[in-house]
Each structure stands twice: as C-alpha cells, then as structure tokens.
Design an enzyme around this catalytic site. Structure first.
Site, PDB file in Angstrom:
ATOM      1  N   GLY A 270       1.060  -1.336   0.014  1.00  0.00           N
ATOM      2  CA  GLY A 270      -0.221   0.093   0.127  1.00  0.00           C
ATOM      3  C   GLY A 270       0.900   1.203   0.005  1.00  0.00           C
ATOM      4  O   GLY A 270       0.207   2.133  -0.173  1.00  0.00           O
TER       5      GLY A 270
ATOM      6  N   GLY B 284       3.047   2.192  -2.086  1.00  0.00           N
ATOM      7  CA  GLY B 284       3.190   2.855  -3.459  1.00  0.00           C
ATOM      8  C   GLY B 284       4.590   2.329  -3.994  1.00  0.00           C
ATOM      9  O   GLY B 284       4.956   2.964  -5.178  1.00  0.00           O
TER      10      GLY B 284
ATOM     11  N   ALA C 274      11.382  -3.999   6.726  1.00  0.00           N
ATOM     12  CA  ALA C 274      12.483  -3.168   7.052  1.00  0.00           C
ATOM     13  C   ALA C 274      13.047  -1.963   6.412  1.00  0.00           C
ATOM     14  O   ALA C 274      13.894  -1.515   6.456  1.00  0.00           O
ATOM     15  CB  ALA C 274      13.847  -4.154   7.121  1.00  0.00           C
ATOM     16  N   SER C 275      11.792  -1.318   6.175  1.00  0.00           N
ATOM     17  CA  SER C 275      11.897   0.071   5.315  1.00  0.00           C
ATOM     18  C   SER C 275      12.986  -0.078   4.002  1.00  0.00           C
ATOM     19  O   SER C 275      13.436   0.797   3.566  1.00  0.00           O
ATOM     20  CB  SER C 275      12.595   1.159   6.168  1.00  0.00           C
ATOM     21  OG  SER C 275      11.883   1.256   7.356  1.00  0.00           O
TER      22      SER C 275
ATOM     23  N   ALA D  39      18.259   7.195  -3.351  1.00  0.00           N
ATOM     24  CA  ALA D  39      17.015   7.176  -2.353  1.00  0.00           C
ATOM     25  C   ALA D  39      17.297   6.029  -1.306  1.00  0.00           C
ATOM     26  O   ALA D  39      18.112   5.114  -1.398  1.00  0.00           O
ATOM     27  CB  ALA D  39      15.954   6.532  -3.326  1.00  0.00           C
ATOM     28  N   LYS D  40      16.859   6.497  -0.026  1.00  0.00           N
ATOM     29  CA  LYS D  40      16.904   5.612   1.061  1.00  0.00           C
ATOM     30  C   LYS D  40      15.285   5.350   1.464  1.00  0.00           C
ATOM     31  O   LYS D  40      14.427   6.231   1.110  1.00  0.00           O
ATOM     32  CB  LYS D  40      17.340   6.508   2.325  1.00  0.00           C
ATOM     33  CG  LYS D  40      19.273   6.482   2.144  1.00  0.00           C
ATOM     34  CD  LYS D  40      19.426   7.111   3.608  1.00  0.00           C
ATOM     35  CE  LYS D  40      20.947   7.437   3.501  1.00  0.00           C
ATOM     36  NZ  LYS D  40      21.299   8.176   4.665  1.00  0.00           N
ATOM     37  N   GLY D  41      15.117   4.367   2.181  1.00  0.00           N
ATOM     38  CA  GLY D  41      13.809   4.070   2.550  1.00  0.00           C
ATOM     39  C   GLY D  41      13.237   4.779   3.755  1.00  0.00           C
ATOM     40  O   GLY D  41      13.945   5.399   4.613  1.00  0.00           O
TER      41      GLY D  41
ATOM     42  N   GLY E 101       9.881   3.589   5.481  1.00  0.00           N
ATOM     43  CA  GLY E 101       8.855   3.215   6.031  1.00  0.00           C
ATOM     44  C   GLY E 101       8.563   3.104   7.481  1.00  0.00           C
ATOM     45  O   GLY E 101       7.666   3.214   8.109  1.00  0.00           O
ATOM     46  N   GLU E 102       9.870   2.792   8.229  1.00  0.00           N
ATOM     47  CA  GLU E 102       9.643   2.642   9.667  1.00  0.00           C
ATOM     48  C   GLU E 102       9.977   3.986  10.614  1.00  0.00           C
ATOM     49  O   GLU E 102       9.380   4.188  11.313  1.00  0.00           O
ATOM     50  CB  GLU E 102      10.609   1.546  10.156  1.00  0.00           C
ATOM     51  CG  GLU E 102      10.039   0.231   9.745  1.00  0.00           C
ATOM     52  CD  GLU E 102      11.382  -0.892   9.855  1.00  0.00           C
ATOM     53  OE1 GLU E 102      12.390  -0.882   9.068  1.00  0.00           O
ATOM     54  OE2 GLU E 102      11.020  -1.907  10.533  1.00  0.00           O
TER      55      GLU E 102
END
Lengths: 157, 771
Positions: free
Chosen positions: B484, B486, B524-525, B723-725, B727-728
């Site tokens: 979800g 994206g 884990a992002s 880019a880095k993640g 999510g967390e």
C-alpha cells in the site's frame, strides 16, 4: 428463507435470504460485489460502508432480511459510463489511496457527506469519516481528496 | 552518468499504478479471491495458555453435514521451522504454549458448517504450570515453555537456555572506564507495550490447484519469496512443488510475514484436492496475534559536567510469548542501536528474548529500533531536565557522526541527523515555541518535545528482472509486494528513469513464486533501497543490451547513445534514432529474443565475522535519519493529551515519488500517535482482553494532529538515484517526542507507553507525593 426486493446500483433484484444473512454477505457472496470489504464484522472500522437510501451504513451490521425495498449503492455503482466519480478520481490524484482496503467505504462515507454538504470544512469532513478507520494514510490526504472532489463537483454542477 | 543529468521520471509525483483498480473496488485482496468448489476453513485455536493435549477427537465434528476434512499435527510434517530460531510447527504437537496457537483446522462446504463443526471438536487438555512475566520466566525454577530448546537450530550463533530464546551481548570501548570518567550517572527503566498492527484487511489466503494442478496459495503477504520457502519447509516438499501468488495486500505493518495461515490452508487443500479459503475474523486475527512484542528497557548512562556522554549500559528484555518468531530479530536491531543517534564510545548492551505463555508476539513497523528509540530519546530529555540543560543542546553535544562506531562494531556512515534536526527546529519554530506560555486556561498546559531516529538501511538480498515485449514496453519481475506504500509505482519510476522510457511504458508483474525472482520482501524500510537497487541494476543490464543492438542498427558507437521517452538516439547526431520497440522487434526476428535484464543485490556490506555473543542481526549498507517535533496540550484534570502538531523531517536521500513519501510520513506519524497515547493489547493471564477495534483503539480522524511532513533529500551513495527508505522511521521519533512534550508541559515524566490518561494521572500523583 425470506424474500426481499431491493435496488443495488440501479438494478432491481429479488433474493431469498436467510434470517442471519447480512447485507454484506448478500453483496459479496451472492452478487460478487467484492468492492465492499469486511474489516471487523462489528461496525467498528467502516470498511463495509455502503449507502442505503442515501445514508451510509456499515453493511456488516445490517441484516439482509430487513432491507426490503431499500436502495443500495456500493463502490461498483459509482462510476458513470466508464468514467470515475470525482471522488474516485480525487482519491487517486491526492494520494488518498494506499493499501486501498478502507477506500471503498471511505469514498461512500465521503459521498454521503458531499450529497448533504457540497462545501464541507475540515471539521465536517473529520466528523463524516470518523467511523472509517484508515491505518495507512494518517487521513490528511483523504481530507485533501474530499476537498478537491467537492471543488470539482461544485464547478461541474 | 544518469545521476548527473536531469531526472525525468524519478522525483515526479505520479499517481499510483494500482489506484484506479482500488478506487473502483476491483483490486482482488485475499478475502475476495474465489475458486470453483472452494471449501471454507476454520482454525481451532488453543484457549489454554499452557497445557498438554490429552485427546483430540473430531469424530462428531466430521458428522456435521458439509464438513469435508479435518487436519491436526497428525497430518503435518514434524520438522520445526522459524525465522531465526526454528521452534515452530504448523499445529501444536503434544502441548499448547499460548492462547491462539493453532491446534487443528477443518474445512466445509460453507462457513456456517465449518463454524458449527468447530464447536464439536473435542479437545481434552491437562493444564501445565504457566508463566506470564518475562522476568519471572528468566528465574530458575520457572515453568519451561520449550523443554527441547537446546535441540532447535537457528540461523545465527544461538545462545539459549531455560526460557531464554535469545541472549545477545555487544560491547565497545570500556564501560568501567567510561563510567569512571562521568560526573553523573543516571539509571532509568522504560516499558513499551504489545501493539497490534491494525491492518484493515484481516489475514486470509486461499490454497488450491493451478491449471497444471500444482498446489498454489494465493495470499496477502509481505514476503512472497520467504513465504514460499517456509511453506515448502513446513510441508517438507521441494520448493518446486508449491507455488505462492500475492494478492492485493490490505496493509501489513509487519503482521503478514513469512507464513501463518498458508501451511494450514495448503494441508487442507492437499488432503482434499480442493481449494480451501481461510479468512480470519478480526477477533481471531488479534488473538492469533504476532503483534509487536513488549519490551522492558533499563538504561544506565554516564555524563560529564560539560554534557558529554561517556558510557552506557543497556539491558533489554522482551517477551516473545509462546514462540520466538521475529522477536529475536527485533532484539537484534534494538541492541544494535543501544547508543541511539549519539556518540557513546563506551557501551555494553545485553538483550534477552524470553518465552512465556503469553500470545505469540512477532514484530511491527520499526522492529526493535522503535522500542530502544523511545527509551534513548526519553532519557536524553530526562538527563537534560535533571541537569538543567537544554534538550537540544545536550543532543547536539553528542550527535553521532560519520566514522563513529556502533556497539555492533559497524562504522556508521551517511549520517544526516544534524540536518534533520536543524530543519525540524526551524520548521517547527522551536526557539519561539519553547518560550511560549504553558498555561492555556485553567486546566490545559502546552508542551513541545523532540525525538530523533536512527535505523539501518539495506537488508539482505533482492533480485529483479526486466523483460521487454515486441512493442517496446517492459515488465518488471520482482518478488517484492506493494503493501500500500506505493513502492510498485516507485519501482516502475526507477526502471523507466534508468531505461530512458516513460513510466507508462513499464509495468510490474503479479508476484508469483514460479516466475518472480527472489526478494526478501517488503519489510525493514528496505523496498525502495534494496528492491529499488535490484530493479535499477536489472534496468542497467537491459539498457546495455538495448544499446548494443541500437549501436549496430544506427552504426554509431554505444558510448554515443542516450535514451529518453522510449527512443534511443545518438548524442552527437539526433537524426540517428530508433524506438526501443524497433530494437526489440529487430532482436526478436534477427538476434534471438527481445531484451531480458537481470540483477542481484545485497543490502549489506558483505559477510563480516560474527560480533558479540548470540547476535542475530546482519550489518546494513547504510543508515537513515529523521527528527520529529511534537506539540501537545495536556488536560491536567483528566490526564488527556491532545497532540496538536507534529513536524516530521526525514532524509530520504531522494524522493522517488514525493506524494508517496508524504503519505508515508503522515501515516507513520499517526501510527506513532497511537503507539504513544492509545494502543495496547491488554494481556492478562495470557488472554488478550481487547481483541476488537472497539476496545483496541487506533487513531480515527478525531485523534490526529496537524502534520508538517518535511522531505529532505541528501542523496545516498548506495541508494537507487540516491534514495533511502523511510517506512519505519516515520513512526518512531514521534513517540518519545510526545513523551518529552508532556514533561515539557507539566513537568511529569511517563516512562511507559502508551501514555494513557490513567498512567499520566498516576505519574502526577507520584510526583506530588515525592514533594
């Protein structure tokens, strides 16, 4: 079995339903309208929201046997001639969709609001969708989508 | 180099590729999936926290009309499996260890028949001594949850004994010396709760047979490749004998990992030769749990009069309930970040994961980094407050920098905590706001607080393929799902950018273990970073092949070629150009097949030597940072806390899709508000007391603050297009920021989350008593 006649997305249907069958079960299991989601089965999350006679209801809390003669609108009935409803389009444009599981219910609650109040402020929007849980977006983009849709609907009208 | 030129597709807020199907209600989630002659299954969950199974009899259940099949441990292979420590079975064998453990399952022609039959399954239990408190479980003489613990294998150098599923210890420097150098030593204890992931789509799957009669599971799962591997292990069959296909995924947040229902559905399907569907009710979903594990964290920190931290000792205890699951991994991450975002040269950390007869915990967004972040960032403010220092200046004095060494001995790099902090302070108007009047009327007090975050970026393996069609369009194959967030849209943007194509010329295939190359999964992002790198490398590979053929056709050197919007052309002579469609058409007829690109990527520096003792965590490629500033209003009479505003600043390296990044930040902040103030699985004697959305309260539209999401882009050397993640980290720092804001408002510290009105009023009372 109990016979009921109701209009679903503009189509009149007559069905024989069990006393314990919910409106949600009729939509999903009998008619294959899988756009209406079950998130909790207890009316707490709003994922199964549909419009009944123009008012939002959680279809998991409505027994099918009690909705004889009702007019039901589900997410599948929103687009016209293959064109997305302004709310559907605005949810995409404003990033109001993430996992999408709450989206159909959220859009129908929003539609009920806009039908009553074509120019809602943020407080009115918050109250109208307070019964719809979204775990992904944090709601901010959904507010933006409803405002955008309202604006587009007013300028189209 | 492509990085140097202007980006065309990366950095654009394109609408998500699955948006239309989702707003039309046409995306098929696991509960929507239907197959012909499908049976409906129900699971018999243990209702005892610790008991011997003396008798299990389904004879009456099988007499219910419509009931087709019953399975239990008798039908399942005996091999134990698990993420880190292999302690799990499909069904309880001999005894149950927690309420909500699967004991058996049955399937029937209708859900009603299955439910009726379930009540007729006879289970005779003989209760065993129970243990619910992880600290008691660690004592000698406590009832043992896993008597065979010693024989279990693990994916790391296991140290386990008694009820301790994991003991791990890391250290750097010399803590004795460090504490000797300190002028003040502070010891504090923190507690975090069991938190439910709260995805709106309950866990569900359908097992059946594909058109070649292969056993196939269609499931809502964050890790299709790992689910496939664990399903094969659980069924004790080669991976080629089972297939796993991802459906639309209605949120996960760490709750839909590896396998859960999949082996049960597969066993039922295998035994009947028919398709079988399992959809959990919300209550079942919560009782069967796998929630974020509760932690008890003790910090001992030494500081000098000048405000420099000289040493820290940390002890963490986490309750994993009946099985270790991901809790071992959460502890691995928690101990890694014992120093937080600060320079602490002398540090020792010990972590214990403890079996109890509580529900089976696992992990949630933020893994273990979240719990330790709450403790670290709270104590930073507590020390500052006790010493009369400014909390921001105290942090600045100790900020971690490139080259500093983590307690895991890994050197840290790409540190941008100073930048995220500076921007957050400026955006939130911190300097003015800390001076603001705290008293807002008779009962309400205003406060502002800060929380920094650090987490690893890059975890294990990803691979991807890009295959071209004759018309010049391309399809990405990867095992990574889109929860979800994206990320499928973002992966398409990365591929299109690298290939010089339009985003609409690239799509992404359904995730299918038969055809999608391995990816660890959407955890884990890591997706944008690891899967993003794999996709970019596959696109590079494909681009090279496209250019080789184009060079031949255009009669120009490869180095002279460039591509844009689906056209390949000569940089020096723009009249020489060919469509990517043309290149692939030529390849099909003349060269032998259109272009296929492939890649492999490892999100860690390499396979280092083992560090410390019992350490289960892999080192990461790089790190990611963020800062949250929370403003609260506290009602001193009722204890109610209203979060008025959160400023959330995250360095994402590069925002591949800025609208998507904004959505991640806003959604994460709201989950953080739930964590800080509202959400807790209340567990008493192994029973979850609030297994529904009415009593487990998640934030609604009426509970949310104003959010200022701020995206910083300091490109990472290692990320795709930098880019880095995120999510967390987006839900991490907000929790201590709220706790710190509360102390700022009323001078009272709460060290246990969620900070409910009850806990807050209790803390006020205790403070008044001390006066």
């Amino acid at each position: 079995m109990i016979n009921i006649t109701l209009t679903i997305n503009g189509i009149v249907r007559t069905l024989a339903v069990l006393p314990e069958e919910r409106l949600l079960d009729v939509l999903r299991d009998r008619l294959g309208l899988m756009g209406t989601k079950e998130g909790c089965g207890s009316g707490d999350c709003g994922a199964c929201t549909v419009l009944m006679n123009g008012r939002p209801v959680t279809s998991c809390m409505v027994l099918a046997a009690t909705v004889d003669q009702a007019d039901i609108l589900t997410i599948e009935g929103l687009e016209q001639d293959g064109k997305l409803h302004p709310l559907q389009q605005a949810f995409i444009d404003e990033g109001a969709v993430q996992c999408g599981f709450c989206t159909p219910g959220m859009i129908l609650s929003s539609l009920a609001l806009l039908q009553e109040n074509p120019d809602p402020d943020e407080e009115a929007i918050k109250r109208a969708i307070a019964g719809n849980l979204c775990r992904c977006t944090g709601y901010a983009r959904i507010f933006a989508a409803i405002k955008t849709a309202a604006l587009r609907m007013r300028s189209d009208a | 180099m492509r990085d140097q030129k202007e980006l065309k597709v990366v950095g654009v807020s394109l609408p998500r590729v699955d948006g239309v199907q989702k707003v039309r209600g046409r995306a098929v989630y696991a509960p929507d999936f239907v197959l012909p002659r499908m049976l409906y299954a129900k699971v018999l969950w243990s209702d005892r926290p610790h008991a011997k199974i003396v008798r299990l009899d389904a004879s009456k259940a099988l007499q219910v009309p419509g009931v087709v099949v019953f399975v239990s441990a008798e039908d399942a292979p005996r091999n134990r499996y698990g993420v880190y420590l292999k302690d799990q079975l499909v069904f309880a064998r001999g005894k149950v260890r927690h309420i909500g453990e699967p004991v058996a399952a049955l399937a029937a022609e209708s859900e009603q028949a299955a439910l009726e039959a379930l009540k007729l399954v006879e289970v005779v239990y003989e209760d065993l001594p129970v243990v619910f408190d992880p600290l008691e479980a660690m004592q000698d003489g406590a009832p043992i949850v896993h008597p065979d613990l010693e024989s279990y294998s693990a994916t790391y150098p296991k140290v386990a004994y008694g009820n301790v599923a994991l003991y791990t210890r890391l250290s750097i420097g010399d803590t004795e010396k460090g504490f000797a150098e300190a002028d003040h030593i502070f010891e504090d204890e923190f507690k975090t709760q069991a938190m439910y992931q709260g995805y709106v789509e309950p866990r569900a799957c359908v097992a059946g047979f594909d058109q070649r009669d292969k056993l196939t599971v269609w499931t809502s799962n964050q890790q299709i490749a790992e689910c496939h591997a664990e399903l094969a292990a659980a069924l004790d069959v080669p991976m080629t004998d089972v297939r796993v296909v991802g459906t639309a995924l209605g949120g996960g947040f760490g709750g839909k990992l590896k396998t859960h229902l999949e082996p049960i559905a597969a066993l039922l399907a295998k035994k009947t030769g028919r398709a079988v569907k399992i959809v959990l009710t919300r209550e079942e979903d919560m009782i069967a749990s796998r929630a974020r594990p509760p932690y008890i964290i003790r910090l001992k920190t030494g500081v000098t009069n000048e405000g420099r931290i000289t040493a820290r000792e940390t002890q963490l205890v986490s309750d994993c309930g009946g099985y270790s699951d991901h809790v071992v991994g959460t502890m691995g991450l928690a101990v890694t970040f014992a120093q937080g975002a600060y320079k602490i040269p002398n540090c020792e950390v010990k972590g214990y994961v403890v079996y109890t007869n509580n529900p089976n915990y696992s992990c949630m967004r933020g893994y273990g980094a979240h719990q330790i972040d709450f403790a670290n960032e709270s104590q930073m403010d507590m020390i500052a407050s006790r010493m009369g220092w400014d909390p921001v200046e105290f942090r600045r004095e100790n900020l971690i920098e490139d080259g500093d060494v983590l307690v895991s001995t890994q050197p840290i790099k790409e540190v941008t905590i100073k930048e995220t902090m500076d921007v957050a302070l400026e955006r939130s108007k911190w300097v003015e706001k800390v001076k603001q009047e705290k008293v807002l009327g008779d009962k309400v007090r205003y406060g502002i607080g800060i929380g920094n975050t650090i987490i690893n970026m890059g975890l294990l393996s990803s691979s991807a393929m890009i295959k071209f069609n004759g018309d010049g369009t391309a399809t990405i194959l990867t095992s990574v799902m889109d929860l979800g967030t994206g990320n499928h849209t973002a992966l398409i943007q990365i591929a299109a950018e690298e290939l010089g194509m339009l985003a609409e010329q690239v799509n992404i295939a359904e995730v299918d273990s038969d055809s999608s190359p391995y990816d660890l999964g959407q955890i884990a992002s890591r997706t944008i970073f690891d899967a993003g790198n794999a996709v970019r490398l596959a696109a590079k590979d494909a681009r090279k092949k496209l250019f080789e053929t184009a060079a031949e056709l255009l009669q120009v050197p490869e180095e002279d070629l460039e591509s844009e919007s689906g056209m390949i052309f000569s940089r020096t002579d723009r009249s020489k150009e060919i469509a990517i469609a043309g290149v692939n058409g030529y390849r099909i007829w003349v060269k032998g097949g259109p272009v296929v690109g492939g890649s492999g990527w490892l999100g860690r520096p390499g396979f280092e030597e083992e560090v410390g003792e019992g350490y289960p965590q892999a080192p990461s490629k790089t790190f990611v940072f963020g800062t949250h500033i929370a403003e609260v209003e506290v009602d001193i009479e009722t204890g109610r806390v209203t979060v008025v505003k959160v400023t959330a600043v995250h360095d994402v390296g590069r925002a591949v899709n800025p609208l998507g990044v904004q959505g991640q930040i806003e959604g994460g902040v709201v989950q953080g508000v739930g964590y800080a103030l509202m959400e807790e699985l209340q567990v008493k004697d192994g029973v979850i007391l609030n297994p529904d959305f009415l009593n487990y309260r998640m934030p609604t539209t009426l509970d949310i603050p104003e959010i200022d999401p701020v995206i910083l882009e300091i490109p990472s050397e290692f990320g795709p297009f930098g880019a880095k993640g995120l999510g967390e980290p987006v839900m991490m720092g907000v929790v201590p920021a709220i706790a710190n804001a509360i102390e700022n408002a009323i001078g009272v510290r709460v060290t246990e989350v969620p900070i409910t009105a009850e806990r807050l009023l209790q803390a006020v009372k205790e403070k008044n008593q001390r006066k």
